[in-house]
Scaffold this motif. Structure first.
Motif, mmCIF file in Angstrom:
data_model
loop_
_atom_site.group_PDB
_atom_site.id
_atom_site.type_symbol
_atom_site.label_atom_id
_atom_site.label_comp_id
_atom_site.label_asym_id
_atom_site.label_seq_id
_atom_site.Cartn_x
_atom_site.Cartn_y
_atom_site.Cartn_z
ATOM 1 N N THR A 91 0.858 -1.180 0.000
ATOM 2 C CA THR A 91 0.000 0.000 0.000
ATOM 3 C C THR A 91 0.892 1.226 0.000
ATOM 4 O O THR A 91 1.814 1.327 0.807
ATOM 5 C CB THR A 91 -0.921 0.028 1.236
ATOM 6 O OG1 THR A 91 -1.723 -1.159 1.234
ATOM 7 C CG2 THR A 91 -1.822 1.251 1.227
ATOM 8 N N VAL A 92 0.626 2.138 -0.941
ATOM 9 C CA VAL A 92 1.411 3.369 -1.033
ATOM 10 C C VAL A 92 0.479 4.574 -1.024
ATOM 11 O O VAL A 92 -0.674 4.495 -1.437
ATOM 12 C CB VAL A 92 2.310 3.411 -2.287
ATOM 13 C CG1 VAL A 92 3.324 2.299 -2.275
ATOM 14 C CG2 VAL A 92 1.498 3.369 -3.547
ATOM 15 N N ARG A 93 1.014 5.677 -0.530
ATOM 16 C CA ARG A 93 0.307 6.965 -0.559
ATOM 17 C C ARG A 93 0.967 7.802 -1.651
ATOM 18 O O ARG A 93 2.181 7.994 -1.653
ATOM 19 C CB ARG A 93 0.397 7.682 0.771
ATOM 20 C CG ARG A 93 -0.282 9.055 0.751
ATOM 21 C CD ARG A 93 -0.154 9.805 2.076
ATOM 22 N NE ARG A 93 -0.797 9.065 3.143
ATOM 23 C CZ ARG A 93 -0.175 8.631 4.249
ATOM 24 N NH1 ARG A 93 1.112 8.866 4.435
ATOM 25 N NH2 ARG A 93 -0.829 7.968 5.175
ATOM 26 N N ILE A 94 0.148 8.282 -2.576
ATOM 27 C CA ILE A 94 0.642 9.102 -3.676
ATOM 28 C C ILE A 94 0.002 10.479 -3.582
ATOM 29 O O ILE A 94 -1.216 10.590 -3.480
ATOM 30 C CB ILE A 94 0.313 8.464 -5.042
ATOM 31 C CG1 ILE A 94 0.932 7.058 -5.135
ATOM 32 C CG2 ILE A 94 0.790 9.349 -6.188
ATOM 33 C CD1 ILE A 94 0.506 6.276 -6.349
ATOM 34 N N VAL A 95 0.837 11.520 -3.595
ATOM 35 C CA VAL A 95 0.358 12.902 -3.639
ATOM 36 C C VAL A 95 0.665 13.414 -5.039
ATOM 37 O O VAL A 95 1.777 13.246 -5.543
ATOM 38 C CB VAL A 95 1.038 13.779 -2.564
ATOM 39 C CG1 VAL A 95 0.528 15.210 -2.633
ATOM 40 C CG2 VAL A 95 0.806 13.186 -1.170
ATOM 41 N N TYR A 96 -0.332 14.041 -5.666
ATOM 42 C CA TYR A 96 -0.187 14.468 -7.053
ATOM 43 C C TYR A 96 -1.052 15.696 -7.321
ATOM 44 O O TYR A 96 -1.883 16.084 -6.494
ATOM 45 C CB TYR A 96 -0.594 13.344 -8.008
ATOM 46 C CG TYR A 96 -2.064 13.009 -7.933
ATOM 47 C CD1 TYR A 96 -2.960 13.541 -8.870
ATOM 48 C CD2 TYR A 96 -2.569 12.188 -6.935
ATOM 49 C CE1 TYR A 96 -4.307 13.262 -8.801
ATOM 50 C CE2 TYR A 96 -3.912 11.899 -6.863
ATOM 51 C CZ TYR A 96 -4.791 12.437 -7.801
ATOM 52 O OH TYR A 96 -6.130 12.166 -7.722
ATOM 53 N N TYR A 97 -0.856 16.288 -8.493
ATOM 54 C CA TYR A 97 -1.715 17.372 -8.953
ATOM 55 C C TYR A 97 -1.844 17.299 -10.464
ATOM 56 O O TYR A 97 -1.043 16.661 -11.145
ATOM 57 C CB TYR A 97 -1.170 18.741 -8.508
ATOM 58 C CG TYR A 97 0.151 19.137 -9.130
ATOM 59 C CD1 TYR A 97 0.198 19.895 -10.305
ATOM 60 C CD2 TYR A 97 1.356 18.756 -8.550
ATOM 61 C CE1 TYR A 97 1.412 20.252 -10.883
ATOM 62 C CE2 TYR A 97 2.568 19.114 -9.117
ATOM 63 C CZ TYR A 97 2.585 19.859 -10.279
ATOM 64 O OH TYR A 97 3.774 20.212 -10.851
ATOM 65 N N HIS A 98 -2.896 17.938 -10.974
ATOM 66 C CA HIS A 98 -3.081 18.090 -12.416
ATOM 67 C C HIS A 98 -2.280 19.303 -12.837
ATOM 68 O O HIS A 98 -2.302 20.331 -12.160
ATOM 69 C CB HIS A 98 -4.563 18.308 -12.755
ATOM 70 C CG HIS A 98 -5.426 17.143 -12.398
ATOM 71 N ND1 HIS A 98 -5.818 16.210 -13.321
ATOM 72 C CD2 HIS A 98 -5.963 16.754 -11.218
ATOM 73 C CE1 HIS A 98 -6.566 15.297 -12.730
ATOM 74 N NE2 HIS A 98 -6.673 15.602 -11.455
ATOM 75 N N THR A 106 -4.470 13.347 -2.856
ATOM 76 C CA THR A 106 -3.815 12.184 -2.269
ATOM 77 C C THR A 106 -4.652 10.946 -2.557
ATOM 78 O O THR A 106 -5.882 10.997 -2.494
ATOM 79 C CB THR A 106 -3.658 12.354 -0.746
ATOM 80 O OG1 THR A 106 -2.920 13.543 -0.489
ATOM 81 C CG2 THR A 106 -2.946 11.177 -0.126
ATOM 82 N N LEU A 107 -3.973 9.856 -2.869
ATOM 83 C CA LEU A 107 -4.679 8.590 -3.038
ATOM 84 C C LEU A 107 -3.862 7.472 -2.406
ATOM 85 O O LEU A 107 -2.646 7.587 -2.248
ATOM 86 C CB LEU A 107 -4.957 8.307 -4.518
ATOM 87 C CG LEU A 107 -3.806 8.043 -5.480
ATOM 88 C CD1 LEU A 107 -3.315 6.608 -5.410
ATOM 89 C CD2 LEU A 107 -4.263 8.332 -6.893
ATOM 90 N N LEU A 108 -4.550 6.407 -2.029
ATOM 91 C CA LEU A 108 -3.887 5.190 -1.567
ATOM 92 C C LEU A 108 -3.977 4.177 -2.697
ATOM 93 O O LEU A 108 -5.045 3.958 -3.264
ATOM 94 C CB LEU A 108 -4.561 4.635 -0.314
ATOM 95 C CG LEU A 108 -4.364 5.423 0.968
ATOM 96 C CD1 LEU A 108 -5.092 4.748 2.125
ATOM 97 C CD2 LEU A 108 -2.889 5.576 1.304
ATOM 98 N N ASP A 109 -2.855 3.605 -3.034
ATOM 99 C CA ASP A 109 -2.786 2.605 -4.097
ATOM 100 C C ASP A 109 -2.478 1.262 -3.458
ATOM 101 O O ASP A 109 -1.425 1.088 -2.835
ATOM 102 C CB ASP A 109 -1.708 2.996 -5.111
ATOM 103 C CG ASP A 109 -1.663 2.068 -6.312
ATOM 104 O OD1 ASP A 109 -2.720 1.504 -6.669
ATOM 105 O OD2 ASP A 109 -0.581 1.921 -6.896
ATOM 106 N N ASN A 110 -3.407 0.312 -3.593
ATOM 107 C CA ASN A 110 -3.222 -1.041 -3.067
ATOM 108 C C ASN A 110 -2.734 -1.928 -4.201
ATOM 109 O O ASN A 110 -3.474 -2.199 -5.147
ATOM 110 C CB ASN A 110 -4.532 -1.569 -2.478
ATOM 111 C CG ASN A 110 -4.961 -0.755 -1.289
ATOM 112 O OD1 ASN A 110 -4.211 -0.596 -0.338
ATOM 113 N ND2 ASN A 110 -6.161 -0.213 -1.344
ATOM 114 N N GLN A 111 -1.496 -2.358 -4.102
ATOM 115 C CA GLN A 111 -0.847 -3.109 -5.162
ATOM 116 C C GLN A 111 -0.708 -4.574 -4.771
ATOM 117 O O GLN A 111 -0.486 -4.900 -3.612
ATOM 118 C CB GLN A 111 0.545 -2.549 -5.434
ATOM 119 C CG GLN A 111 0.567 -1.079 -5.727
ATOM 120 C CD GLN A 111 1.968 -0.487 -5.690
ATOM 121 O OE1 GLN A 111 2.937 -1.155 -5.327
ATOM 122 N NE2 GLN A 111 2.076 0.786 -6.055
ATOM 123 N N ILE A 112 -0.807 -5.430 -5.785
ATOM 124 C CA ILE A 112 -0.556 -6.863 -5.601
ATOM 125 C C ILE A 112 0.596 -7.231 -6.525
ATOM 126 O O ILE A 112 0.525 -7.033 -7.739
ATOM 127 C CB ILE A 112 -1.795 -7.714 -5.919
ATOM 128 C CG1 ILE A 112 -2.953 -7.313 -5.006
ATOM 129 C CG2 ILE A 112 -1.466 -9.201 -5.786
ATOM 130 C CD1 ILE A 112 -4.270 -7.959 -5.363
#
Length: 132
Positions: A91-98, A106-112
């Motif tokens: 699980t990662v937290r990504i901060v971004y903008y357009h 901010t979003l949480l990305d759940n990766q497998i």
């Protein structure tokens, strides 16, 4: 006595091989996750997309071309959980903008991540993060 010594040596050799394999698998996992995180961090979504193998029937929510206006400012690993020897959930937290606005999101990305034993490599099975 000699048979006991041979049994001990054989057990140590097998144990040593499995620990070497485990370290190699761990090292290749860390390398794969590093390259993927670097691609996302630098908004190289085409490169990140090339590292994935979606499960049968799954489809990407967004294509790399749709993400050209996204700029990532932070990529932070929150947790890493070994589900099995060949599956890890991250699980990662990504901060971004357009790039057409200056609001941080901010979003949480759940990766497998799955280990391919035939190729001795790790790949991610989840789609690119859903940037809104």
């Amino acid at each position: 006595m000699r048979i006991l010594l041979l049994v001990i040596i054989a057990a140590l050799a097998v144990g040593g091989c499995s620990s070497i394999d485990s370290r190699k698998k761990s090292s290749t996992f860390e390398t794969a996750v590093f390259h993927y995180s670097k691609a996302i961090r630098w908004s190289e979504f085409g490169l990140a997309d090339g590292m994935r193998r979606l499960e049968p029937g799954a489809h990407a929510a967004q294509s790399p071309e749709q993400l050209e206006h996204i700029k990532v400012t932070s990529y932070e690993t929150i947790s890493t959980n070994n589900v099995s020897d060949n599956e890890v959930r991250v699980t990662v937290r990504i901060v971004y903008y357009h790039d057409d606005g200056m609001k941080l999101n901010t979003l949480l990305d759940n990766q497998i991540w799955i280990y391919d034993t035939d190729r001795s490599t790790w790949h991610i099975t989840t789609p690119l993060p859903l940037f809104r």
